[in-house]
Write a protein that holds these residues in place. Structure first.
Motif, PDB file in Angstrom:
ATOM      1  N   VAL A 338      49.608  30.780  41.938  1.00 59.76           N
ATOM      2  CA  VAL A 338      49.133  31.152  43.265  1.00 59.76           C
ATOM      3  C   VAL A 338      48.329  30.186  43.772  1.00 59.76           C
ATOM      4  CG1 VAL A 338      47.878  32.826  44.566  1.00 59.76           C
ATOM      5  CG2 VAL A 338      49.550  33.623  42.855  1.00 59.76           C
ATOM      6  N   GLU A 339      47.394  29.668  42.862  1.00 59.87           N
ATOM      7  CA  GLU A 339      46.458  28.717  43.492  1.00 59.87           C
ATOM      8  C   GLU A 339      47.268  27.397  43.970  1.00 59.87           C
ATOM      9  OE1 GLU A 339      42.243  29.602  41.142  1.00 59.87           O
ATOM     10  OE2 GLU A 339      44.136  28.527  40.014  1.00 59.87           O
ATOM     11  N   GLU A 340      48.093  27.173  43.297  1.00 62.31           N
ATOM     12  CA  GLU A 340      49.200  25.880  43.675  1.00 62.31           C
ATOM     13  C   GLU A 340      49.942  26.041  45.050  1.00 62.31           C
ATOM     14  OE1 GLU A 340      51.939  25.528  40.442  1.00 62.31           O
ATOM     15  OE2 GLU A 340      50.384  24.302  39.034  1.00 62.31           O
ATOM     16  N   LYS A 341      50.209  27.337  45.018  1.00 60.03           N
ATOM     17  CA  LYS A 341      50.926  27.614  46.631  1.00 60.03           C
ATOM     18  C   LYS A 341      49.672  27.703  47.682  1.00 60.03           C
ATOM     19  CE  LYS A 341      55.098  28.762  45.505  1.00 60.03           C
ATOM     20  NZ  LYS A 341      56.272  28.061  46.173  1.00 60.03           N
ATOM     21  N   LEU A 342      48.582  28.066  47.130  1.00 63.59           N
ATOM     22  CA  LEU A 342      47.321  27.950  48.363  1.00 63.59           C
ATOM     23  C   LEU A 342      46.985  26.623  48.325  1.00 63.59           C
ATOM     24  CD1 LEU A 342      45.074  31.086  47.206  1.00 63.59           C
ATOM     25  CD2 LEU A 342      46.241  30.639  49.543  1.00 63.59           C
ATOM     26  N   GLY A 343      46.712  25.857  47.567  1.00 64.73           N
ATOM     27  CA  GLY A 343      46.373  24.459  47.630  1.00 64.73           C
ATOM     28  C   GLY A 343      44.735  24.468  47.250  1.00 64.73           C
ATOM     29  N   HIS A 344      44.164  25.530  46.934  1.00 66.03           N
ATOM     30  CA  HIS A 344      42.869  25.655  46.205  1.00 66.03           C
ATOM     31  C   HIS A 344      42.578  26.766  45.518  1.00 66.03           C
ATOM     32  CE1 HIS A 344      41.982  29.165  48.645  1.00 66.03           C
ATOM     33  NE2 HIS A 344      42.575  28.590  49.784  1.00 66.03           N
ATOM     34  N   ALA A 345      41.407  26.684  44.602  1.00 66.53           N
ATOM     35  CA  ALA A 345      41.098  27.580  43.757  1.00 66.53           C
ATOM     36  C   ALA A 345      40.744  29.023  44.408  1.00 66.53           C
ATOM     37  CB  ALA A 345      39.995  27.077  42.772  1.00 66.53           C
ATOM     38  N   LEU A 346      41.041  30.142  43.508  1.00 67.53           N
ATOM     39  CA  LEU A 346      40.602  31.479  43.913  1.00 67.53           C
ATOM     40  C   LEU A 346      39.255  31.650  43.413  1.00 67.53           C
ATOM     41  CD1 LEU A 346      43.995  33.025  43.136  1.00 67.53           C
ATOM     42  CD2 LEU A 346      43.005  32.883  45.521  1.00 67.53           C
ATOM     43  N   THR A 347      38.413  32.688  44.062  1.00 69.88           N
ATOM     44  CA  THR A 347      37.048  32.922  43.729  1.00 69.88           C
ATOM     45  C   THR A 347      37.013  34.072  42.586  1.00 69.88           C
ATOM     46  OG1 THR A 347      36.430  32.180  46.001  1.00 69.88           O
ATOM     47  CG2 THR A 347      34.786  33.454  44.718  1.00 69.88           C
ATOM     48  N   ARG A 348      36.505  33.748  41.573  1.00 67.36           N
ATOM     49  CA  ARG A 348      36.313  34.526  40.488  1.00 67.36           C
ATOM     50  C   ARG A 348      34.799  35.062  40.289  1.00 67.36           C
ATOM     51  NH1 ARG A 348      40.836  31.275  39.705  1.00 67.36           N
ATOM     52  NH2 ARG A 348      42.519  32.111  38.162  1.00 67.36           N
ATOM     53  N   ILE A 349      34.705  36.126  40.004  1.00 68.13           N
ATOM     54  CA  ILE A 349      33.307  36.689  39.680  1.00 68.13           C
ATOM     55  C   ILE A 349      33.367  37.737  38.741  1.00 68.13           C
ATOM     56  CG2 ILE A 349      32.305  36.193  41.655  1.00 68.13           C
ATOM     57  CD1 ILE A 349      32.455  39.054  42.539  1.00 68.13           C
ATOM     58  N   PRO A 350      32.413  38.229  37.986  1.00 69.31           N
ATOM     59  CA  PRO A 350      32.284  39.098  36.871  1.00 69.31           C
ATOM     60  C   PRO A 350      32.414  40.507  37.323  1.00 69.31           C
ATOM     61  CG  PRO A 350      30.270  37.965  36.976  1.00 69.31           C
ATOM     62  CD  PRO A 350      31.091  37.309  37.949  1.00 69.31           C
ATOM     63  N   PRO A 351      32.716  41.388  36.420  1.00 70.84           N
ATOM     64  CA  PRO A 351      32.786  42.684  37.134  1.00 70.84           C
ATOM     65  C   PRO A 351      31.403  43.392  37.450  1.00 70.84           C
ATOM     66  CG  PRO A 351      34.159  42.789  35.155  1.00 70.84           C
ATOM     67  CD  PRO A 351      33.441  41.315  35.356  1.00 70.84           C
ATOM     68  N   GLU A 352      30.474  42.744  36.799  1.00 69.99           N
ATOM     69  CA  GLU A 352      29.013  43.159  37.185  1.00 69.99           C
ATOM     70  C   GLU A 352      28.479  42.918  38.532  1.00 69.99           C
ATOM     71  OE1 GLU A 352      28.643  39.930  34.219  1.00 69.99           O
ATOM     72  OE2 GLU A 352      29.737  41.642  34.407  1.00 69.99           O
ATOM     73  N   ALA A 353      29.322  42.077  39.242  1.00 68.26           N
ATOM     74  CA  ALA A 353      28.977  41.644  40.457  1.00 68.26           C
ATOM     75  C   ALA A 353      29.088  42.525  41.771  1.00 68.26           C
ATOM     76  CB  ALA A 353      29.593  40.160  40.930  1.00 68.26           C
ATOM     77  N   PHE A 354      29.891  43.734  41.157  1.00 69.67           N
ATOM     78  CA  PHE A 354      30.422  44.563  42.279  1.00 69.67           C
ATOM     79  C   PHE A 354      29.292  45.856  42.475  1.00 69.67           C
ATOM     80  CE2 PHE A 354      34.681  42.803  40.680  1.00 69.67           C
ATOM     81  CZ  PHE A 354      34.972  42.049  41.626  1.00 69.67           C
ATOM     82  N   ALA A 355      29.155  46.390  43.519  1.00 72.04           N
ATOM     83  CA  ALA A 355      28.561  47.560  43.795  1.00 72.04           C
ATOM     84  C   ALA A 355      29.361  48.614  43.557  1.00 72.04           C
ATOM     85  CB  ALA A 355      27.664  47.723  44.870  1.00 72.04           C
ATOM     86  N   PRO A 356      29.088  49.871  43.100  1.00 72.28           N
ATOM     87  CA  PRO A 356      30.040  50.823  42.912  1.00 72.28           C
ATOM     88  C   PRO A 356      30.785  51.346  44.250  1.00 72.28           C
ATOM     89  CG  PRO A 356      27.889  51.379  41.812  1.00 72.28           C
ATOM     90  CD  PRO A 356      27.999  50.413  42.636  1.00 72.28           C
ATOM     91  N   ARG A 357      32.037  51.701  44.241  1.00 74.00           N
ATOM     92  CA  ARG A 357      32.623  52.016  45.336  1.00 74.00           C
ATOM     93  C   ARG A 357      32.463  53.286  45.946  1.00 74.00           C
ATOM     94  NH1 ARG A 357      36.239  55.185  47.912  1.00 74.00           N
ATOM     95  NH2 ARG A 357      37.841  54.150  49.318  1.00 74.00           N
ATOM     96  N   PRO A 358      32.062  53.448  47.143  1.00 76.09           N
ATOM     97  CA  PRO A 358      31.511  54.995  47.670  1.00 76.09           C
ATOM     98  C   PRO A 358      32.725  55.947  47.201  1.00 76.09           C
ATOM     99  CG  PRO A 358      31.420  53.393  49.264  1.00 76.09           C
ATOM    100  CD  PRO A 358      31.991  52.787  48.350  1.00 76.09           C
ATOM    101  N   GLU A 359      32.454  57.136  46.851  1.00 73.73           N
ATOM    102  CA  GLU A 359      33.311  57.966  46.202  1.00 73.73           C
ATOM    103  C   GLU A 359      34.417  58.780  47.255  1.00 73.73           C
ATOM    104  OE1 GLU A 359      31.364  61.282  44.188  1.00 73.73           O
ATOM    105  OE2 GLU A 359      30.459  59.947  42.665  1.00 73.73           O
TER     106      GLU A 359
END
Length: 595
Positions: A338-359
């Motif tokens: 996918v990155e080769e098709k895009l021509g650049h790297a995708l952005t990766r972050i760890p799970p703890e970076a996400f705030a919980p989704r509203p219910e």
């Protein structure tokens, strides 16, 4: 010129030449539909919008495999090049050949014989939102040309049925006159794009999905190279609103998340990327660890689809979905492609970076609910298993135009919302909805009762799902007081259009053996404990080969077992079902039947 057949003994070298010559001719003939006569010939590079598809087919042929019939149909004649023949079939009221039955799905038309000697037509409605006059216009079209009703589908879409061949072209052109379309809504294409039905009006949403769903929708419609995929492809946008859009059941799931500060990326709202969902095959969209800026959503989705075009299976329809590409090469290798098709790297972050989704609020699609705009409300209208008459459509359209903001919003729960109703007009709007014969209140059983078309209108289905779902509702509703959200989904075949695996109680149609003469009757396998979102999991089998006539009482006794054995009034059916294995659930339910 006539060429006489000669009785000649060829050398091995001559035989190899003739074999290669014949193969080249076959590939050349097969390539005419997608890329012209040159496609498939040695040293000739396919060109044009279908080039990537031809190359993928040629690669399969070169490996010694045979193309699936549907790939041959596309290769012989691209469906969008065959419109004159569709018009001729309409003029003579002729049914399609098997090849054309596949091709006409590119226009949203599905010939449903032997269930009916007629077509079904499915639209494209990005984010499930259309104008009240479009909704009324669809009612007028259906009344003139089809069965006098519409179905709201589990992709927040409209479909019309019982269309005689003679009305097909007039129907799809009439749909276009309304500013809607059905193009690419079937077959090997990217299907209707779904989004949060309360986008822009939801008090808890993180992102309004309408802009992004529309951009993706227009991108698909205006790029022919995105048609003719190895199989169908689903994309959904979740804005973190109250009503679930079931994005994790899609090939691409773009879910709005709040990213915290301190993780090397700009904090704020991004899309969290999941890929490979296909719950009919017991797989949810898988976590990738990747986030996408909303403005880049179409670019990233486009790159994913183009990798699928290159690598998807063109020989085995049962293994031709995105899930199997990822299974075969692994997630990391797929993302590198996918990155080769895009021509650049995708952005990766760890799970703890996400705030919980509203219910989620599992009843937010039914009844009156406050919008984020002061003094305004959306009203969720309950429809009987997604079916609505033309008269009811015109009535709701008038209510939306007179008392709402003019929009009609469809949901994946087979119902619709009327937004923008002022506080002072809620009472009159509710009364007007009731005057159409519809309701704004529903029991927990009715609110979550979902069914696909079934064998009354679909050749794949093994049972009459809509009728049997109605029988379950009619039987259970007066006998049970369910006080927590509950979903009961009935699906007619392995395609799982009603997503039986992810519901509290899911039933998939089956031919149930009876007697000693290999006779069968309509029936189901029953599952329990499925879920979505934070509770995503596939249900476990509780009953196998359940006769359709026994389904209402079986669901009743399973729900009675829940009410008798839940740990407290706060425990949901999902929690109860997951505390037990299938055998235990069956024993608890059967014990209720004997008391």
């Amino acid at each position: 010129m006539k060429i006489e057949t000669l009785s000649v003994d060829f050398t091995d070298e001559q035989k190899r030449y003739l074999e290669g010559f014949t193969t080249g001719l076959q590939i050349s003939r097969a390539g005419r539909g997608l890329g012209g006569v040159a496609a498939g010939k040695a040293n000739v590079e396919p060109a044009g919008p279908d080039a990537a598809h031809i190359k993928a087919q040629d690669k399969a042929l070169a490996s010694g495999k045979k193309l699936a019939d549907q790939e041959k149909f596309k290769r012989e004649e691209h469906p969008f090049d065959a419109y004159p023949r569709l018009k001729e079939q309409a003029r003579t009221n002729a049914p399609p050949s098997p090849a054309d039955n596949f091709r006409w799905r590119y226009y949203g038309l599905f010939y449903v014989a032997p269930a009916q000697d007629s077509y079904m037509c499915r639209l494209r409605i990005p984010n499930g939102i259309l104008k009240h006059w479009q909704f009324a216009g669809m009612a007028d079209l259906a009344e003139r040309m089809c069965g006098p009703f519409c179905h709201i589908t589990t992709r927040a879409n409209l479909q019309v049925r019982e269309i005689p061949p003679k009305n097909t072209v007039a129907l799809i052109e009439g749909i276009q006159d309304l500013g809607l379309c059905s193009r690419g809504s079937g077959a090997d294409n990217i299907r209707n794009v779904t989004g949060t039905p309360t986008a822009g009006i939801d008090p808890q949403e993180l992102l309004d999905t309408r802009e992004y769903a529309r951009e993706w929708h227009c991108h698909i419609l205006n790029d022919r190279s995105l048609t003719g995929l190895p199989r169908k492809f689903n994309v959904a946008f979740d804005g973190a609103g109250k009503i679930a859009v079931l994005e994790d059941t899609n090939d691409i799931a773009l879910a709005a998340v709040a990213v915290k500060d301190g993780f090397g990326v700009e904090p704020g709202v991004w899309f969290r990327l999941g890929i490979g969902g296909i719950t009919g095959h017991k797989d949810f969209a898988r976590e990738t660890g990747i986030i996408v800026m909303p403005a880049d959503a179409t670019k990233v989705a486009n790159a994913i689809v183009r990798v699928f075009i290159d690598l998807g299976d063109r020989t085995n329809r049962l293994k031709a979905r995105l899930k199997y590409v990822i299974d075969g090469m692994g997630m990391e290798k797929f993302l590198v492609a996918v990155e080769e098709k895009l021509g650049h790297a995708l952005t990766r972050i760890p799970p703890e970076a996400f705030a919980p989704r509203p219910e989620f609020d599992r009843m937010a699609h039914i009844g009156v609910h406050k919008q984020k705009q002061a003094g305004l409300n959306w009203i969720g209208v309950a429809l009987p298993l997604g079916k609505i008459t033309c008269e009811q459509m015109r009535g709701l359209a008038k209510i939306a135009g007179d008392l709402g903001d003019g929009d009609i919003r469809l949901t994946v729960w087979q119902n619709l919302l009327i937004p923008g109703v002022s506080d002072r007009n809620v009472g009159i709007a509710v009364a007007a909805i009731k005057a159409t014969g519809l309701a704004v209140k529903a029991s927990q059983i009715r609110a979550g009762l979902i069914a696909c078309t079934g064998n009354a209108g679909c050749k794949f289905a093994a049972s009459d799902t809509k009728r049997h779902a109605a029988e379950i509702g009619d039987w259970c509703e007066p006998r049970l007081d369910i006080d927590t959200p509950l979903n009961i989904h009935l699906t007619g075949c392995h395609h799982s259009c009603a997503q039986h695996y992810i519901s509290d109680i899911g039933l998939i149609a089956a031919k149930v053996p009876v007697g000693d003469e290999d006779d069968t009757v309509e029936g189901y396998h029953l599952f329990a404990g499925g879920g979505f979102g934070p509770n995503a999991d596939v249900g476990q089998e509780v009953y196998r080969d359940l006769k359709a006539e026994d389904a209402p009482k079986t669901v009743e006794k399973l729900l009675k077992a829940y009410l008798s054995h839940r740990t407290s009034s706060e425990e949901t059916f999902l929690g109860f079902a997951r505390r037990h294995d299938g055998e235990t659930l069956r024993k608890l339910a059967d014990a209720e039947a004997s008391t």
